[in-house]
Design an enzyme around this catalytic site. Sequence first.
Site, PDB file in Angstrom:
ATOM      1  N   GLU A 129       0.855  -1.094  -0.086  1.00 58.40           N
ATOM      2  CA  GLU A 129      -0.087   0.072   0.130  1.00 58.40           C
ATOM      3  C   GLU A 129       0.736   1.314  -0.110  1.00 58.40           C
ATOM      4  O   GLU A 129       1.828   1.277   1.037  1.00 58.40           O
ATOM      5  CB  GLU A 129      -0.774  -0.034   1.366  1.00 58.40           C
ATOM      6  N   GLU A 134      -2.409  11.935   2.702  1.00 58.33           N
ATOM      7  CA  GLU A 134      -2.920  11.493   3.849  1.00 58.33           C
ATOM      8  C   GLU A 134      -2.849  12.186   4.900  1.00 58.33           C
ATOM      9  O   GLU A 134      -1.617  12.549   5.197  1.00 58.33           O
ATOM     10  CB  GLU A 134      -2.780  10.005   3.982  1.00 58.33           C
TER      11      GLU A 134
HETATM   12  C1  NAG Z   1      -8.992   5.441   3.664  1.00 60.46           C
HETATM   13  O1  NAG Z   1      -7.646   5.712   3.275  1.00 60.46           O
HETATM   14  C2  NAG Z   1      -6.668   5.034   4.095  1.00 60.46           C
HETATM   15  C3  NAG Z   1      -5.477   5.172   3.257  1.00 60.46           C
HETATM   16  O2  NAG Z   1      -4.391   5.529   4.111  1.00 60.46           O
HETATM   17  C4  NAG Z   1      -6.909   3.591   4.256  1.00 60.46           C
HETATM   18  O3  NAG Z   1      -5.753   3.022   5.337  1.00 60.46           O
HETATM   19  C5  NAG Z   1      -8.369   3.206   4.907  1.00 60.46           C
HETATM   20  O4  NAG Z   1      -8.393   2.112   4.927  1.00 60.46           O
HETATM   21  C6  NAG Z   1      -9.250   4.045   4.108  1.00 60.46           C
HETATM   22  N1  NAG Z   1     -10.479   3.802   4.921  1.00 60.46           N
HETATM   23  C7  NAG Z   1     -11.710   3.590   4.044  1.00 60.46           C
HETATM   24  C8  NAG Z   1     -11.698   2.031   4.079  1.00 60.46           C
HETATM   25  O5  NAG Z   1     -12.176   4.378   3.313  1.00 60.46           O
END
Ligand code: NAG
Length: 310
Positions: A129, A134
């Site tokens: 990932e 962020e």
């Molecule tokens: C949103 O984005 C983050 C990326 O860092 C991720 O870790 C997280 O799972 C996401 N949340 C959701 C599922 O929307």
Amino acid sequence: MQLTSALIVLSTLASAHGFRLVDNWSGPSFFDQFSFFTGNDPTHGYVDYVDRGTAQAQGLIGTSGQTVFLRPDSTNRAVGRGRKSVRLTSNKSYNQGSLIIADIGHMPVGCGTWPAFWTVGPNWPSSGEIDILEGVNNQNKNQVTLHTTAGCTMAGVGRDQWAIADALNCDVNAPNQFPNQGCSNVDQNTNSYGQGFNNIGGGVYATLWDASGIKVFFWWHDIVPQDVRNGNPNPAAWGKPTAVFPFGSNCPASHFQNQQIVINLTFCGDWAGSVFSQTCPGDCIAFVRDNPQAFRDAYWAINSVKVYQQ
Ligand SMILES: *[C@@H]1O[C@H](CO)[C@@H](O)[C@H](O)[C@H]1NC(C)=O
Ligand SMILES: *[C@@H]1O[C@H](CO)[C@@H](O)[C@H](O)[C@H]1NC(C)=O
Ligand SMILES: *[C@@H]1O[C@H](CO)[C@@H](O)[C@H](O)[C@H]1NC(C)=O
């Protein structure tokens, strides 16, 4: 005549710097490139991710010219799973040799928000990932983070290559780190995220994933390199990235495969919720549930996403 066309062909090749445009997404067709995730947030956010039809009907997605908007519900008190929002996953996935350039005019800000522009491969965390843009709540510095299985660390990487390192081991189960912390670079520029980013009209995030590793570059619009503006990106001329994660024996390139682009906005949850009280009033879920008007500025305005390949 022949000489002229030969020269044109030569100059086109010479200006290409080895990168070819494979995807160029903006305007109304932008949303055709993505799937709308409607499951429960895996990071336990207080969010109700809606499908495309619902998002369209409720004005949570839209366009103005070529600019694409993604926004949460900022009219109604939240019920059920949480505040309505959207999470997009690109149908296409990308491998090493890719350069993703996102021109973002505005990003979600404010108490309770946890937006991200990122990529992820199948069977998390086996395929890795890459969190490109962020943060949470009122943060004003971007944090670029990798999440992997065991065997990927930036501990041996020269300090000169890093901004402030939050954690060095990219393994989501690394000892002596928070669960799923990953390895991250925090940009020291306060225009790199949130309100500071929006105050200058946003900017461009470029993610280069090649044989040497993963690098993320950030420019506000005034300083975007000419080669990027022209559609002939030349990363070799870009200077110091905002984040660098070299591959090698420290982190074999095989940790990253088949990355899909994800754009999401969740609320509270594992990160935004746990640090909410440091900069925001009261309880995160109550705040997000009861204050729709607080989310009017919690939107993405994306001018374009372009992907080039070597
Ligand atoms: C949103 O984005 C983050 C990326 O860092 C991720 O870790 C997280 O799972 C996401 N949340 C959701 C599922 O929307
Ligand atoms: C992407 O996937 C969605 C379904 O999730 C589909 O509706 C859409 O047509 C796909 N887009 C392309 C360009 O194939
Ligand atoms: C990408 O698409 C936009 C909008 O259609 C267009 O103006 C632009 O020239 C394209 N960019 C490149 C590099 O082809």
